[in-house]
Design a protein around this motif. Structure first.
Motif, short mmCIF file in Angstrom:
data_model
loop_
_atom_site.label_atom_id
_atom_site.label_comp_id
_atom_site.label_asym_id
_atom_site.label_seq_id
_atom_site.Cartn_x
_atom_site.Cartn_y
_atom_site.Cartn_z
N GLU A 73 0.87 -1.30 -0.02
CA GLU A 73 0.08 -0.19 -0.11
C GLU A 73 0.83 1.26 -0.03
O GLU A 73 0.58 2.19 -0.74
N LYS A 74 2.04 1.30 0.81
CA LYS A 74 2.93 2.47 0.77
C LYS A 74 3.38 2.54 -0.50
O LYS A 74 3.77 3.60 -1.27
N ALA A 75 3.96 1.46 -1.14
CA ALA A 75 4.50 1.42 -2.57
C ALA A 75 3.36 2.01 -3.57
O ALA A 75 3.62 3.12 -4.44
N LYS A 76 2.19 1.56 -3.45
CA LYS A 76 1.37 1.84 -4.46
C LYS A 76 1.00 3.30 -4.22
O LYS A 76 0.85 4.26 -5.25
N ALA A 77 0.71 4.09 -3.00
CA ALA A 77 0.54 5.44 -2.81
C ALA A 77 1.97 6.27 -3.29
O ALA A 77 1.78 7.19 -4.12
N PHE A 78 3.18 5.88 -3.19
CA PHE A 78 4.37 6.57 -3.68
C PHE A 78 4.15 6.44 -5.27
O PHE A 78 4.30 7.70 -5.78
N TYR A 79 4.13 5.45 -5.89
CA TYR A 79 4.23 5.69 -7.49
C TYR A 79 2.93 6.12 -7.86
O TYR A 79 3.15 6.64 -9.06
N ALA A 80 1.81 6.35 -7.36
CA ALA A 80 0.79 6.94 -7.94
C ALA A 80 1.14 8.42 -7.74
O ALA A 80 0.67 8.93 -8.66
#
Length: 124
Positions: free
Chosen positions: A16-23
């Motif tokens: 979830e943290k990675a998804k938020a970062f790349y988004a």
């Protein structure tokens, strides 16, 4: 195309943290892709799939988060056999992913791991 990098996956301990970062950083959106034993996310730039994300504990428990690359090959089974003859090690024998293709995970003679894949033919 044979011999070209075809796909990249982020294996992370915080999807979830990675998804938020790349988004936020790249404008990627994410779509769930069904997998048998894990949750897989396809990252998209607009409508184009560009990468995958998954929880590292589902595939490589204890490994640090990392990006993992796949190279397209013309015949996965023949290329894996050739890799073994040339000193490569098969970490995961060729397996099928419905709608994606046939994939193997190898280690080259220097110790570097990489995925090889023969993509499924596009749906008619």
């Amino acid at each position: 195309m044979h011999g070209h990098f075809a796909w990249n996956e982020l294996m992370t301990d915080d999807v979830e943290k990675a998804k938020a970062f790349y988004a936020a950083a790249l404008g990627w959106s994410f779509e769930s892709f069904p997998m048998e034993n894990s949750q897989y996310w396809v990252a998209k730039a607009g409508d184009a799939p560009v990468a995958g994300l998954m929880a590292i504990e589902d595939v490589a428990p204890g490994a640090p988060p990392h990006w993992f690359a796949y190279v397209e090959v013309d015949d996965i089974d023949a290329r894996v056999a050739a890799a073994e003859r040339e000193g490569g090690t098969v970490l995961r024998a060729p397996f099928d992913v419905p709608g994606v293709g046939r994939i193997a995970i190898l280690r080259d003679p220097t110790g570097a791991a990489m995925g090889w894949m023969t993509s499924a033919a596009p749906a008619a």
